[in-house]
Design a protein around this motif. Structure first.
Motif, PDB file in Angstrom:
ATOM      1  N   GLN A   1       0.826  -1.204   0.000  1.00  7.10           N
ATOM      2  CA  GLN A   1       0.000   0.000   0.000  1.00  7.10           C
ATOM      3  C   GLN A   1       0.863   1.257   0.000  1.00  7.10           C
ATOM      4  N   TRP A   2       1.908   1.284   0.817  1.00  6.81           N
ATOM      5  CA  TRP A   2       2.779   2.448   0.877  1.00  6.81           C
ATOM      6  C   TRP A   2       3.487   2.661  -0.460  1.00  6.81           C
ATOM      7  N   THR A   3       4.016   1.579  -1.040  1.00 11.74           N
ATOM      8  CA  THR A   3       4.735   1.686  -2.309  1.00 11.74           C
ATOM      9  C   THR A   3       3.829   2.207  -3.411  1.00 11.74           C
ATOM     10  N   TYR A   4       2.623   1.676  -3.517  1.00 13.40           N
ATOM     11  CA  TYR A   4       1.709   2.137  -4.562  1.00 13.40           C
ATOM     12  C   TYR A   4       1.215   3.547  -4.299  1.00 13.40           C
ATOM     13  N   ARG A   5       1.114   3.942  -3.061  1.00  8.69           N
ATOM     14  CA  ARG A   5       0.728   5.327  -2.756  1.00  8.69           C
ATOM     15  C   ARG A   5       1.817   6.284  -3.257  1.00  8.69           C
ATOM     16  N   TRP A   6       3.063   5.931  -2.979  1.00  5.74           N
ATOM     17  CA  TRP A   6       4.190   6.758  -3.407  1.00  5.74           C
ATOM     18  C   TRP A   6       4.260   6.789  -4.940  1.00  5.74           C
ATOM     19  N   LEU A   7       4.165   5.624  -5.577  1.00  5.93           N
ATOM     20  CA  LEU A   7       4.192   5.557  -7.039  1.00  5.93           C
ATOM     21  C   LEU A   7       3.042   6.345  -7.655  1.00  5.93           C
ATOM     22  N   SER A   8       1.866   6.220  -7.073  1.00 10.25           N
ATOM     23  CA  SER A   8       0.697   6.937  -7.580  1.00 10.25           C
ATOM     24  C   SER A   8       0.919   8.443  -7.535  1.00 10.25           C
ATOM     25  N   GLU A   9       1.478   8.931  -6.440  1.00 12.45           N
ATOM     26  CA  GLU A   9       1.767  10.367  -6.333  1.00 12.45           C
ATOM     27  C   GLU A   9       2.710  10.819  -7.438  1.00 12.45           C
ATOM     28  N   GLN A  10       3.774  10.038  -7.664  1.00 14.53           N
ATOM     29  CA  GLN A  10       4.756  10.394  -8.685  1.00 14.53           C
ATOM     30  C   GLN A  10       4.141  10.393 -10.079  1.00 14.53           C
ATOM     31  N   MET A  11       3.428   9.327 -10.415  1.00 11.41           N
ATOM     32  CA  MET A  11       2.848   9.187 -11.747  1.00 11.41           C
ATOM     33  C   MET A  11       1.714  10.184 -11.980  1.00 11.41           C
ATOM     34  N   PHE A  12       0.912  10.432 -10.947  1.00 10.99           N
ATOM     35  CA  PHE A  12      -0.211  11.360 -11.076  1.00 10.99           C
ATOM     36  C   PHE A  12       0.278  12.771 -11.368  1.00 10.99           C
ATOM     37  N   SER A  13       1.421  13.122 -10.785  1.00  7.05           N
ATOM     38  CA  SER A  13       1.965  14.459 -10.992  1.00  7.05           C
ATOM     39  C   SER A  13       2.438  14.682 -12.433  1.00  7.05           C
ATOM     40  N   GLU A  14       2.674  13.600 -13.186  1.00 10.47           N
ATOM     41  CA  GLU A  14       3.081  13.716 -14.589  1.00 10.47           C
ATOM     42  C   GLU A  14       1.918  14.054 -15.519  1.00 10.47           C
ATOM     43  N   LEU A  15       0.699  13.887 -15.047  1.00 14.01           N
ATOM     44  CA  LEU A  15      -0.464  14.043 -15.913  1.00 14.01           C
ATOM     45  C   LEU A  15      -0.990  15.468 -15.925  1.00 14.01           C
ATOM     46  N   SER A  16      -1.543  15.855 -17.063  1.00 14.60           N
ATOM     47  CA  SER A  16      -2.181  17.171 -17.163  1.00 14.60           C
ATOM     48  C   SER A  16      -3.529  17.108 -16.446  1.00 14.60           C
ATOM     49  N   SER A  17      -4.085  18.260 -16.114  1.00 10.85           N
ATOM     50  CA  SER A  17      -5.387  18.272 -15.434  1.00 10.85           C
ATOM     51  C   SER A  17      -6.464  17.679 -16.336  1.00 10.85           C
ATOM     52  N   GLN A  18      -6.347  17.874 -17.650  1.00  7.60           N
ATOM     53  CA  GLN A  18      -7.317  17.290 -18.576  1.00  7.60           C
ATOM     54  C   GLN A  18      -7.221  15.755 -18.573  1.00  7.60           C
ATOM     55  N   GLN A  19      -6.008  15.215 -18.547  1.00  2.16           N
ATOM     56  CA  GLN A  19      -5.841  13.766 -18.490  1.00  2.16           C
ATOM     57  C   GLN A  19      -6.419  13.200 -17.195  1.00  2.16           C
ATOM     58  N   LYS A  20      -6.208  13.895 -16.088  1.00  5.06           N
ATOM     59  CA  LYS A  20      -6.744  13.450 -14.801  1.00  5.06           C
ATOM     60  C   LYS A  20      -8.272  13.395 -14.848  1.00  5.06           C
ATOM     61  N   LYS A  21      -8.896  14.422 -15.401  1.00 11.16           N
ATOM     62  CA  LYS A  21     -10.359  14.462 -15.508  1.00 11.16           C
ATOM     63  C   LYS A  21     -10.869  13.360 -16.428  1.00 11.16           C
ATOM     64  N   ARG A  22     -10.206  13.169 -17.555  1.00 14.43           N
ATOM     65  CA  ARG A  22     -10.631  12.136 -18.510  1.00 14.43           C
ATOM     66  C   ARG A  22     -10.463  10.734 -17.927  1.00 14.43           C
ATOM     67  N   LEU A  23      -9.378  10.505 -17.168  1.00 10.80           N
ATOM     68  CA  LEU A  23      -9.194   9.203 -16.521  1.00 10.80           C
ATOM     69  C   LEU A  23     -10.288   8.952 -15.483  1.00 10.80           C
ATOM     70  N   SER A  24     -10.626   9.966 -14.716  1.00 11.62           N
ATOM     71  CA  SER A  24     -11.699   9.821 -13.725  1.00 11.62           C
ATOM     72  C   SER A  24     -13.010   9.472 -14.421  1.00 11.62           C
ATOM     73  N   ARG A  25     -13.240  10.077 -15.558  1.00 12.20           N
ATOM     74  CA  ARG A  25     -14.463   9.774 -16.327  1.00 12.20           C
ATOM     75  C   ARG A  25     -14.389   8.367 -16.926  1.00 12.20           C
ATOM     76  N   PHE A  26     -13.239   7.977 -17.449  1.00 16.31           N
ATOM     77  CA  PHE A  26     -13.037   6.661 -18.058  1.00 16.31           C
ATOM     78  C   PHE A  26     -13.323   5.545 -17.044  1.00 16.31           C
ATOM     79  N   TYR A  27     -12.927   5.769 -15.782  1.00 16.57           N
ATOM     80  CA  TYR A  27     -13.083   4.761 -14.735  1.00 16.57           C
ATOM     81  C   TYR A  27     -14.218   5.087 -13.762  1.00 16.57           C
ATOM     82  N   ARG A  28     -15.126   5.950 -14.145  1.00 17.28           N
ATOM     83  CA  ARG A  28     -16.175   6.395 -13.221  1.00 17.28           C
ATOM     84  C   ARG A  28     -17.019   5.252 -12.666  1.00 17.28           C
ATOM     85  N   TRP A  29     -17.316   4.229 -13.482  1.00 18.01           N
ATOM     86  CA  TRP A  29     -18.156   3.129 -12.997  1.00 18.01           C
ATOM     87  C   TRP A  29     -17.387   2.226 -12.038  1.00 18.01           C
ATOM     88  N   ASP A  30     -16.091   2.046 -12.270  1.00 26.01           N
ATOM     89  CA  ASP A  30     -15.266   1.297 -11.316  1.00 26.01           C
ATOM     90  C   ASP A  30     -15.231   2.023  -9.979  1.00 26.01           C
TER      91      ASP A  30
END
Length: 165
Positions: free
Chosen positions: A123-152
């Motif tokens: 859990q700690w490792t994936y939290r750290w990795l998620s923070e790093q990878m998420f910071s690489e994304l544009s705000s538009q990509q973040k919004k589109r990913l949230s929409r892509f996975y909205r049902w999950d």
């Protein structure tokens, strides 16, 4: 229905009565993982041919749900949780606790069958990795990913997912 069944027969090939009979005779366990962590794992395993995580995410978003690889396709489109009533849903990161419970319910010994999971470290490792990878994304990509996975995100308890923020 047993005569029609082969190794690769999909559930959708059977009628509703046959499906209910088959599923009613099994204990159904679904293993789920935060969709953003699934994306990270797919990228790190080299399953995407993109040079950066951001470009990989863009490829995923451009693929649309119906053309998506099973590696990153939304879980609800793969496992149909509204149609199949799973007896257990096991979240990635809680394997030791949840698998122990499943084994006890099945009347099996827990000690000798479970590998030594380190859920807290995972859990700690994936939290750290998620923070790093998420910071690489544009705000538009973040919004589109949230929409892509909205049902999950609606179907499963991924409250700490970066995509549910």
């Amino acid at each position: 229905w047993q005569h029609r069944q082969t190794k690769e027969t999909r559930l959708s090939k059977f009628n509703q009565t046959e499906i209910e009979a088959m599923l009613g005779s099994y204990t159904k366990v679904l293993f789920v993982r935060d969709p953003f962590q699934r994306l990270i794992a797919t990228f790190l395993q080299g399953m995407g041919s993109s040079p950066s995580f951001s470009s990989f995410v863009q490829d995923v978003l451009n693929s649309r749900t119906h053309n998506a690889s099973v590696d990153w396709k939304p879980l609800v489109s793969l496992c149909r949780p509204c149609l199949v009533h799973y007896d257990y849903v096991v979240r990635f990161g809680f394997h030791r606790q949840e698998l122990g419970h499943l084994l006890r319910r099945a009347g099996l010994p827990v000690d000798g069958l479970l590998p030594r999971f380190t859920d807290t470290q995972v859990q700690w490792t994936y939290r750290w990795l998620s923070e790093q990878m998420f910071s690489e994304l544009s705000s538009q990509q973040k919004k589109r990913l949230s929409r892509f996975y909205r049902w999950d995100l609606a179907a499963f308890p991924f409250s700490s997912s970066f995509l549910s923020d």
